[in-house]
Enzyme design. Sequence first.
Site, PDB file in Angstrom:
ATOM      1  N   HIS A   1    -123.106 -18.118  -9.025  1.00 44.90           N
ATOM      2  CA  HIS A   1    -124.218 -19.027  -9.356  1.00 44.90           C
ATOM      3  C   HIS A   1    -124.271 -19.380 -10.849  1.00 44.90           C
ATOM      4  O   HIS A   1    -124.963 -20.321 -11.229  1.00 44.90           O
ATOM      5  CB  HIS A   1    -125.568 -18.399  -8.976  1.00 44.90           C
ATOM      6  CG  HIS A   1    -125.758 -18.218  -7.502  1.00 44.90           C
ATOM      7  ND1 HIS A   1    -125.596 -19.249  -6.602  1.00 44.90           N
ATOM      8  CD2 HIS A   1    -126.086 -17.123  -6.758  1.00 44.90           C
ATOM      9  CE1 HIS A   1    -125.821 -18.790  -5.372  1.00 44.90           C
ATOM     10  NE2 HIS A   1    -126.109 -17.506  -5.440  1.00 44.90           N
TER      11      HIS A   1
ATOM     12  N   HIS B   1    -124.775 -17.824   0.173  1.00 41.63           N
ATOM     13  CA  HIS B   1    -125.323 -18.832  -0.733  1.00 41.63           C
ATOM     14  C   HIS B   1    -124.211 -19.732  -1.259  1.00 41.63           C
ATOM     15  O   HIS B   1    -123.089 -19.264  -1.468  1.00 41.63           O
ATOM     16  CB  HIS B   1    -126.029 -18.147  -1.907  1.00 41.63           C
ATOM     17  CG  HIS B   1    -127.102 -17.193  -1.484  1.00 41.63           C
ATOM     18  ND1 HIS B   1    -126.904 -15.831  -1.445  1.00 41.63           N
ATOM     19  CD2 HIS B   1    -128.358 -17.415  -1.052  1.00 41.63           C
ATOM     20  CE1 HIS B   1    -128.020 -15.243  -1.013  1.00 41.63           C
ATOM     21  NE2 HIS B   1    -128.912 -16.185  -0.756  1.00 41.63           N
TER      22      HIS B   1
ATOM     23  N   ASP C   1    -123.601 -11.253   2.377  1.00 37.78           N
ATOM     24  CA  ASP C   1    -125.024 -11.416   2.674  1.00 37.78           C
ATOM     25  C   ASP C   1    -125.288 -12.337   3.873  1.00 37.78           C
ATOM     26  O   ASP C   1    -126.443 -12.586   4.208  1.00 37.78           O
ATOM     27  CB  ASP C   1    -125.804 -11.875   1.428  1.00 37.78           C
ATOM     28  CG  ASP C   1    -125.051 -12.875   0.574  1.00 37.78           C
ATOM     29  OD1 ASP C   1    -124.001 -13.376   1.023  1.00 37.78           O
ATOM     30  OD2 ASP C   1    -125.518 -13.179  -0.534  1.00 37.78           O
TER      31      ASP C   1
HETATM   32 ZN   LIG Z   1    -125.302 -14.589  -1.920  1.00 37.27          ZN
END
Ligand SMILES: [Zn+2]
Length: 345
Positions: A124, A163, A248
């Site tokens: 990220h 993500h 995740d």
């Molecule tokens: Zn993640």
Amino acid sequence: MPTGYVNDEVYQKHDTRDHVEGKDRLTAINAVLEKTKVKEQLVLIPPRPASIDEIAAVHDREYISSLKAEIDSGGGWLDPDTYASPGSWDAALYAAGGLMNAVDAVMKKDVDNAFALVRPPGHHAVRSHQMGFCLFNNVAVAAKYALGNYDIKRVLIIDFDVHHGNGTQEAFYSDSQVLYFSTHEYPWYPFTGAAEETGQKAGEGYNVNVPLEADLGDKEYLQAFNEILVPVARRFEPELMLISAGYDAHWQDSISNMNVSTLGFARMARIIKAISDEFCSNKLVYTLEGGYHRQALAFSVTATFDMLMGNSEVFDPLGAPPMAYSPHDFDDFIKKIRSIHKLKD
Ligand SMILES: [Zn+2]
């Protein structure tokens, strides 16, 4: 040749206290690697600190120095998601540097393939700031390093963290030397990663997002890998593969809504290994991103090592999710992504 791994106490200096991205993630992984005797089959790759110049290939120097200043003055919450402690600076430099050492070990064929068990995670982090538990974008730094230090022109980054790796996408959005492929829950944090984000300028077509609706599991992930990732890789012909491995999307992980099992992660790892065998003489390096249910993370990382070593047995005490949701129109979704990227085979 054996499989290599990066594993070092320095990563525990990133002390995030009771943050979900905590030190005990690596403790849990190490415990299962030992219990299953996987660890004794691996070769340890010692990490090193990344240089500021290496980090600056991806991040603004102003950001790098302001992060150092914040950490030197004690750290704390850098933004609502991201925490740093006084030891985080060393851990962050060694996270990127550990991954670069893993790249060296694979490129020089000291090991067959490798997995860097590092933290803080990276995908990220964007050019100008930290984000989403990430300080430096480890996988982006390693891709730049590999392109700059070896005679290769094509790096494939596969990101199966639940993500979207917005920082990695940003780093290579105009770049045809790095193809970024991501499966992620969508819409979900960080709310980037739409299918239509395909790259720009020279990088047009070299950014492949597979934004998945909530609740999907092994079946859909494997279909996306087989019907999108495999033909993308066949067309791109990577010379090195870097994997942003986040666990995740596991059904036990409460940070997302996905239903992947440990066995599912193992099957994804098997496909990734087959791609690397076929297209880039097995030059394959994993780096740890997310994964917050400690047991699910530890079992899934261990299963990944088993696949990297070519083992067929997978230790999956958590088993399959209680409910499997398969949307009836998933084939249409796959078709749409294939058509955006003009995949024919
Ligand atoms: Zn993640």
